[in-house]
Scaffold this motif. Structure first.
Motif, mmCIF file in Angstrom:
data_model
loop_
_atom_site.group_PDB
_atom_site.id
_atom_site.type_symbol
_atom_site.label_atom_id
_atom_site.label_comp_id
_atom_site.label_asym_id
_atom_site.label_seq_id
_atom_site.Cartn_x
_atom_site.Cartn_y
_atom_site.Cartn_z
ATOM 1 N N SER C 204 -75.078 24.169 48.586
ATOM 2 C CA SER C 204 -74.834 23.676 47.230
ATOM 3 C C SER C 204 -74.704 24.870 46.289
ATOM 4 C CB SER C 204 -75.969 22.764 46.770
ATOM 5 O OG SER C 204 -77.181 23.478 46.703
ATOM 6 N N LEU C 205 -74.071 24.628 45.171
ATOM 7 C CA LEU C 205 -73.897 25.664 44.158
ATOM 8 C C LEU C 205 -74.645 25.246 42.896
ATOM 9 C CD1 LEU C 205 -71.809 26.837 46.046
ATOM 10 C CD2 LEU C 205 -70.198 26.958 44.159
ATOM 11 N N ARG C 206 -75.142 26.223 42.158
ATOM 12 C CA ARG C 206 -75.748 25.916 40.854
ATOM 13 C C ARG C 206 -75.506 27.108 39.931
ATOM 14 N NH1 ARG C 206 -82.063 26.312 42.802
ATOM 15 N NH2 ARG C 206 -82.049 28.505 43.359
ATOM 16 N N PRO C 207 -75.523 26.840 38.618
ATOM 17 C CA PRO C 207 -75.329 27.955 37.691
ATOM 18 C C PRO C 207 -76.469 28.956 37.856
ATOM 19 C CG PRO C 207 -75.217 25.831 36.555
ATOM 20 C CD PRO C 207 -75.717 25.567 37.926
ATOM 21 N N VAL C 208 -76.148 30.227 37.800
ATOM 22 C CA VAL C 208 -77.190 31.252 37.928
ATOM 23 C C VAL C 208 -78.251 30.999 36.864
ATOM 24 C CG1 VAL C 208 -77.678 33.717 37.638
ATOM 25 C CG2 VAL C 208 -75.670 32.989 38.919
ATOM 26 N N GLY C 209 -79.497 31.082 37.270
ATOM 27 C CA GLY C 209 -80.591 30.865 36.336
ATOM 28 C C GLY C 209 -81.153 29.459 36.419
ATOM 29 N N SER C 210 -80.352 28.526 36.925
ATOM 30 C CA SER C 210 -80.840 27.150 37.057
ATOM 31 C C SER C 210 -81.809 27.071 38.232
ATOM 32 C CB SER C 210 -79.668 26.211 37.299
ATOM 33 O OG SER C 210 -80.117 24.968 37.795
ATOM 34 N N LYS C 212 -82.729 23.934 39.361
ATOM 35 C CA LYS C 212 -82.435 22.637 39.973
ATOM 36 C C LYS C 212 -81.337 22.832 41.027
ATOM 37 C CE LYS C 212 -81.153 18.091 38.509
ATOM 38 N NZ LYS C 212 -79.751 18.029 38.139
ATOM 39 N N LEU C 213 -81.550 22.226 42.188
ATOM 40 C CA LEU C 213 -80.542 22.355 43.244
ATOM 41 C C LEU C 213 -79.327 21.505 42.923
ATOM 42 C CD1 LEU C 213 -82.767 22.267 46.445
ATOM 43 C CD2 LEU C 213 -81.423 24.188 45.619
ATOM 44 N N GLY C 214 -78.154 22.006 43.267
ATOM 45 C CA GLY C 214 -76.930 21.237 43.076
ATOM 46 C C GLY C 214 -76.791 20.185 44.168
ATOM 47 N N THR C 215 -75.680 19.450 44.122
ATOM 48 C CA THR C 215 -75.454 18.410 45.137
ATOM 49 C C THR C 215 -75.200 19.056 46.497
ATOM 50 O OG1 THR C 215 -74.480 17.054 43.431
ATOM 51 C CG2 THR C 215 -74.101 16.373 45.695
ATOM 52 N N LYS C 216 -75.940 18.557 47.464
ATOM 53 C CA LYS C 216 -75.943 19.170 48.788
ATOM 54 C C LYS C 216 -74.783 18.655 49.641
ATOM 55 C CE LYS C 216 -79.143 17.820 51.737
ATOM 56 N NZ LYS C 216 -80.476 17.602 52.319
ATOM 57 N N ARG C 238 -64.383 26.473 47.560
ATOM 58 C CA ARG C 238 -63.904 25.125 47.256
ATOM 59 C C ARG C 238 -64.780 24.457 46.193
ATOM 60 N NH1 ARG C 238 -64.625 19.851 48.213
ATOM 61 N NH2 ARG C 238 -66.642 20.219 49.190
ATOM 62 N N GLN C 239 -66.090 24.542 46.396
ATOM 63 C CA GLN C 239 -66.996 23.890 45.454
ATOM 64 C C GLN C 239 -66.910 24.540 44.077
ATOM 65 O OE1 GLN C 239 -70.981 23.031 46.707
ATOM 66 N NE2 GLN C 239 -70.392 22.550 48.802
#
Lengths: 488, 105, 481
Positions: C204-210, C212-216, C238-239
């Motif tokens: 999953s990807l998330r904004p740096v500093g976040s 919370k995990l992104g959608t897996k 892709r994501q």
């Protein structure tokens, strides 16, 4: 010759030893009897005539040679058709396995073969052991030899009817919540469910693995002991098999109940057992007291939850155990355009209504959203029930109840009305706790047998044999006459 | 999942749709009649299980094994296998020593 | 402002255990074999058959757990994971759900010189399913499939990491190092091409500093280390594109297509199974007494990290070289055994890494199947060090050793490859070369030192490489003064 039909295994063995009869004669007698009565009783799904005569001939040959033989050598027996026999179809009374011929045999079958007992047939049951009347067989309903209008009980109704109707001297079946004891009670024979793990389940097609136990149907306690001697013991192929040395069950046949403390869960019986059966039961209590036992009322905690706990566990385990019947490797196969439709078509056409209902319930209680409320809850209550019984058995040597709330009812009767779905309320307790239980005939009511049930602590078989044997020796209530056409 | 009040208790109300979903998990195809019947049946069976709720099981360990058995282990030694004909004997749909199944997706 | 994305990756690795028999029955655990001949009532799921646990499976799982710094659980049990699939004979897989045999481990990896601890959530035991052979080129294009249950019931451990990996490269390095640990401890064959090591990834990807995990997203079907790295790199890109265009990632399972170099949807979250896990009543729990665990711990061999450290500290190798040499136990053993005979670690390391691995790769051969022994390599290097053969000849001899397995001395003798160091014998050749190359001689004398190299080369050519280059050099310099 027809006098042979009513005899027990050990009585017949005496005649065989004295060479007054041969096993071949005996087996022929039984095969003739099967041909005569089974069109009415319908106890058997498969008659193994050819194999039986072959086995009888072999047993006779060994006897001729002077080989020392087991007490069951040459004696005709029947197996509930959920016990795998290599090369002989094993159907579980299901369309699903109508033509299934196992390439392997159950450990108990191997042990009986070693004992040179002679298999004459495979018995009808409620499909996959799910039921209490044998009316859930996919093939036909079995009739009670004592009254052909009545059900034989179930799930192993065919096996009990075979022994009661003179089609086999003894039989093996499985007991999940009373599947041996209830038909034993309805058909007037002895049904014994040993401690969980004392008889191998390898090769026995499961209903609910944590409750199932193989047991015997016999005409008297001595046969019960001899059969247990032959089939019990550790099996490395069954991880739930008890290890350690096995007892000689014939040592438990003691005619003495003096000083035994017998508990009666009066409160549990009330409102469950019909008055007529209760009256018979009370006579048995009186008799045991006369013979020197101390009978007292006990109360059981959590009694209201026993049946519910049992029903959840059966449905859950059965739903998983019956999943393998998908049409790919064995059993019925109904083609579909893709694998999913092959699975669905096969299972929908191969399984009967009760099996499907149990699968639906079992799948529901195991689903992730329901697991905690139902299955996990049931496992916890099961722990409490087992603990409660352990406490009771610290004080009492055994518990005594009627085996069933009623005697056998008519085929086709609405059993929901009769028992409110609690026909196994008195028997399933033993399976939940894994303890041994014995059902013993206790006379009849209008020609339909009554059964007494004894429960004891895990591995407390000795007490059950002692009480059973004492009642057998001191009353005429436990050995009922053979029933069926031509037997007066 | 829907609920209804019965005798002052919240009771699960099983719908035909619920049963169809369960049947799909169990790979059962239900006729319309079965769908109705099994829904009623499940409702009745579940209502009978309500008594369990009254048992206090806080702090109780679930009973998973009837026997106190542990570490039932087998030595790592090769034993007897079935021969291919035996393995395949109970099905007619065989090809190249394998069990044949229709299209998977 | 442009959002910077951070990648979060967790891996689920399945490794087949190298036991003699299957996990719950005594059928042989062998790769291949005639279809449906390694089967019995148990692994074929015949009704009535019952499982009995293989003791070696427990020991291997504990061994892997100890090597991966896990807490070995004193109580674990087996559960049934219920689902229908034609490769699953009982319609449930026996696995471990809530009480796995090992928990809370870690494996330290090194990427670009930086060390990082990757936590391992759990290791659990389970049985493998059978194999499906499809009539068409893929499962989707096949009219029918064939089921072979030889693999059904092969013991597996599933290793689940925490989402501690933050790049495709880290994931690949982790898998390589994990592979080395499993190979060192000898619990698995760890061959990705044969499927004895398999890897799925959650990414999953998330904004740096976040925090919370992104959608897996689950990625399957990555059948090599390279495939894992490529698939994850593809998926990250892709994501990122989807997110940067303001799109949303939906939870799904995707399969890597090696040929197309892309991932494609396998199933959506809605199609996710309800596995209805429950404890398998046919099996007893595993209770591991501390003594048993300690016994297994004591039997562990030196692990890759420790071995690498030793090569750096005691033998003076670079961290990179030590890493390459310890990537597989077999290679590390080969190195150690060569050094034991010829104590020149750096020379040996160079030879193994350049010549030996080069030949193995070129021939697509595994070390275990190669004919060269450590002693032979050591002998070759000694002969070279003694000046009996040149480096060039040594390479030739080595290639011959690789092809035939013959001893180096024998090859040198048979082919007459002994180095010529005798000045008298070489003087004539040197004179001949000087005479034949006046231009080069003039260049050299005119200050073009490079020209000497050419002349040395000509002498070597004349002597078919047998001349001692040092002696030739010396002679040429003397004669051209």
């Amino acid at each position: 010759m027809s006098s042979l039909l009513g005899l027990t295994g050990h009585e017949l063995q005496a005649l065989l030893t004295k060479k007054e009869i041969s096993s071949t004669d005996l087996v022929k007698e039984y095969l003739t009897r099967i041909k005569m009565v089974d069109d009415q009783i319908k106890a058997l799904v498969t008659v193994t005539e050819k194999e039986a005569l072959e086995q009888a001939r072999k047993a006779d040959g060994l006897r001729e040679k002077g080989v020392k033989l087991s007490p069951l050598a040459g004696i005709p027996l029947a197996l509930s058709d959920n016990i795998c026999t290599a090369g002989i179809r094993t159907t579980c009374s299901s369309r699903m396995l109508e033509n299934f011929v196992p390439p392997y045999k159950a450990t108990v079958v191997e042990k009986l073969a070693e004992a040179k007992a002679v298999l004459v047939g495979k018995c009808n049951l409620d499909e996959f052991g799910l039921g209490t009347t044998t009316e859930n067989s996919a093939f036909f309903a079995t009739h009670n030899p004592h009254d052909l209008q009545a059900v034989p009980g179930g799930a192993c109704g065919g096996a009990a009817a075979a022994v009661a109707g003179g089609e086999a001297v003894f039989a093996l079946g499985t007991d999940t919540g009373g599947s041996l004891r209830e038909p034993a009670s309805f058909c007037g024979v002895i049904g014994f469910k040993p401690t969980y793990g004392s008889v191998s389940r390898y090769g026995v097609i499961p209903c609910a693995s944590s409750l199932d136990q193989v047991g015997s149907l016999t005409r008297d306690m001595t046969d019960c002991a001899l059969v247990m001697n032959a089939i019990s013991g550790h099996d490395p192929q069954d991880s739930t098999s008890v290890s350690g040395a096995t007892s000689d069950f014939t040592n438990f046949l003691t005619d003495d109940v003096k000083g035994l403390k017998i508990g009666i869960p009066q409160e549990y019986l009330q409102g469950r057992v019909v008055p007529e059966v209760m009256a018979s039961f009370e006579q048995a209590v009186k008799k045991l007291e006369e013979l020197g036992a101390h009978c007292a009322e006990v109360s059981l905690a959590h009694q209201e939850a026993i049946v519910a706990t049992y029903q959840i566990i059966v449905a859950a385990e059965a739903s998983s155990n019956l999943a393998r019947f998908d049409g790919v490797r064995y059993g019925l196969r109904i083609e579909g355009e893709d694998v999913d439709s092959l699975f669905k078509k096969t299972r929908s056409q191969g399984l009967g209504a009760e099996a499907k209902k149990q699968i639906i319930l079992g799948t529901y209680v195991l689903s992730s959203a329901q697991y905690e409320d139902y299955y996990l809850k049931a496992l916890k209550v099961r722990a409490l029930i087992k603990e409660e019984l352990a406490k009771v058995f610290q004080e009492y040597d055994c518990l005594l109840t009627p085996t069933t709330p009623t005697v056998a009812f008519d085929l086709g009767a609405d059993k929901e009305k009769i028992s409110r779905g609690k026909l196994d309320s008195l028997t399933c307790l033993a399976n939940l706790a894994g303890i041994p239980a014995l059902s013993l005939p206790w006379g009849t009511l209008q020609g339909r047998p009554v059964g007494l049930q004894l429960l004891s602590r895990a591995c407390g078989e000795e007490t059950l044999f002692r009480v059973g044997y004492t009642l057998e020796q001191n009353t005429n209530q436990t050995r009922l006459k053979l029933k069926g056409k031509e037997v007066k | 999942m829907q609920y209804e009040i019965k005798d002052g208790e919240m009771i699960v109300k099983i719908t035909v749709k619920d049963v169809e979903k369960i049947a799909d998990l169990a790979k059962l195809e239900l006729s319309a009649e079965e769908g109705q019947g099994f829904t009623q049946d499940l409702q009745i069976r579940l209502e009978r299980l309500e008594v369990l709720k009254e048992v206090d099981t806080s702090g109780v360990e679930p009973l998973v094994y009837v026997l106190p058995a542990k570490n039932v282990l087998r030595e790592d030694r090769v034993g007897q296998c079935l021969v291919q004909e035996e393995a395949l004997a109970n099905t007619s749909e065989v090809e190249d020593g394998c069990f044949k199944v229709p299209r998977i997706v | 402002m442009r959002v910077e994305w951070e990648t979060v990756i967790g891996l689920e690795i399945h490794a087949e255990l190298k036991t003699k028999t299957k996990i719950f029955c005594s059928c042989p655990n062998e790769f291949g074999g005639k279809e449906n001949t390694h089967v019995c009532p148990v692994c074929l799921g015949l009704p009535g058959a019952l499982p009995v646990l293989n003791k070696q499976v427990v020991e291997y799982a504990v061994r892997a757990g100890v090597a991966l710094n896990c807490a070995i659980q004193s109580y674990s049990k087996f559960d049934r994971k219920n689902y229908f699939y034609p490769d699953l004979p009982t319609a449930y897989q026996i696995s471990q759900y809530d009480l796995p045999i090992c928990r809370n481990g870690y494996l330290e990896i090194e990427v670009n010189g930086e060390k990082k601890k990757i936590r391992i959530n759990r290791i659990h035991l389970e049985e493998d399913a059978g194999k499906l052979l499809h009539s068409g080129s893929s499962i989707t294009s096949s009219q029918y499939s064939l089921a072979d249950y030889n693999r059904a019931g092969v013991p597996l451990i599933e290793i689940v990491t925490e989402p501690d990996l933050s790049s495709a490269e880290e994931a690949r390095v982790f898998l390589e190092q994990l592979r080395a640990v499993l190979e060192y401890t000898e619990v698995s064959d760890v061959k990705m091409e044969e499927g004895s090591l398999r890897c799925d990834a959650n990414i999953s990807l998330r904004p740096v500093g976040s925090t919370k995990l992104g959608t897996k997203m689950e990625i399957k079907n990555m059948n090599s280390f390279r495939a894992l790295e490529r698939a994850l790199a593809y998926e990250i890109e892709r994501q990122q594109e989807v997110l940067e265009e303001g799109g949303k990632i939906v939870q799904e399972t995707r399969a890597w297509d090696e040929g197309k170099g892309m991932t494609a949807v396998m199933r959506s979250k809605e199609e996710a199974h309800d596995y209805r896990y429950f404890p398998d009543p046919d099996l007893a729990p595993i209770i591991l007494e501390p003594e048993w665990v300690e016994e297994i711990r004591a039997s562990l061999p030196e692990l890759p990290e420790a071995r690498k450290e030793r090569l750096v500290q005691e033998l003076g190798l670079s961290a990179y070289d030590a890493g390459v040499l310890t990537a597989s136990r077999a290679l590390a053993e080969f190195f150690d055994q060569t050094v034991a005979v010829y104590n020149a670690p750096k020379v040996v390391a160079n030879w193994i890494m350049v010549e030996y691995l080069g030949l193995l790769n070129a021939n697509n051969l595994e070390l275990e199947k190669s004919k060269i022994t450590p002693k032979q390599l050591a002998t070759l290097l000694i002969v070279q060090a003694e000046g009996k053969i040149s480096g060039k000849i040594a390479k030739k001899v080595f290639a011959e050793m690789f092809a035939t397995g013959k001893d180096p001395e024998k090859i040198i003798k048979e082919k007459g490859l002994v180095q010529i160091s005798d000045e008298g014998a070489l003087a004539a050749v040197v004179d001949k070369v000087i005479a034949a190359n006046p231009q080069s001689v003039e260049d050299y004398r005119g200050g073009k030192k490079k020209a000497l190299g050419y002349l040395v080369g000509q002498v070597m050519k004349e002597t078919k490489g047998q001349a001692n280059p040092g002696v030739v050099n010396k002679l040429l310099q003397e004669k051209l003064k």
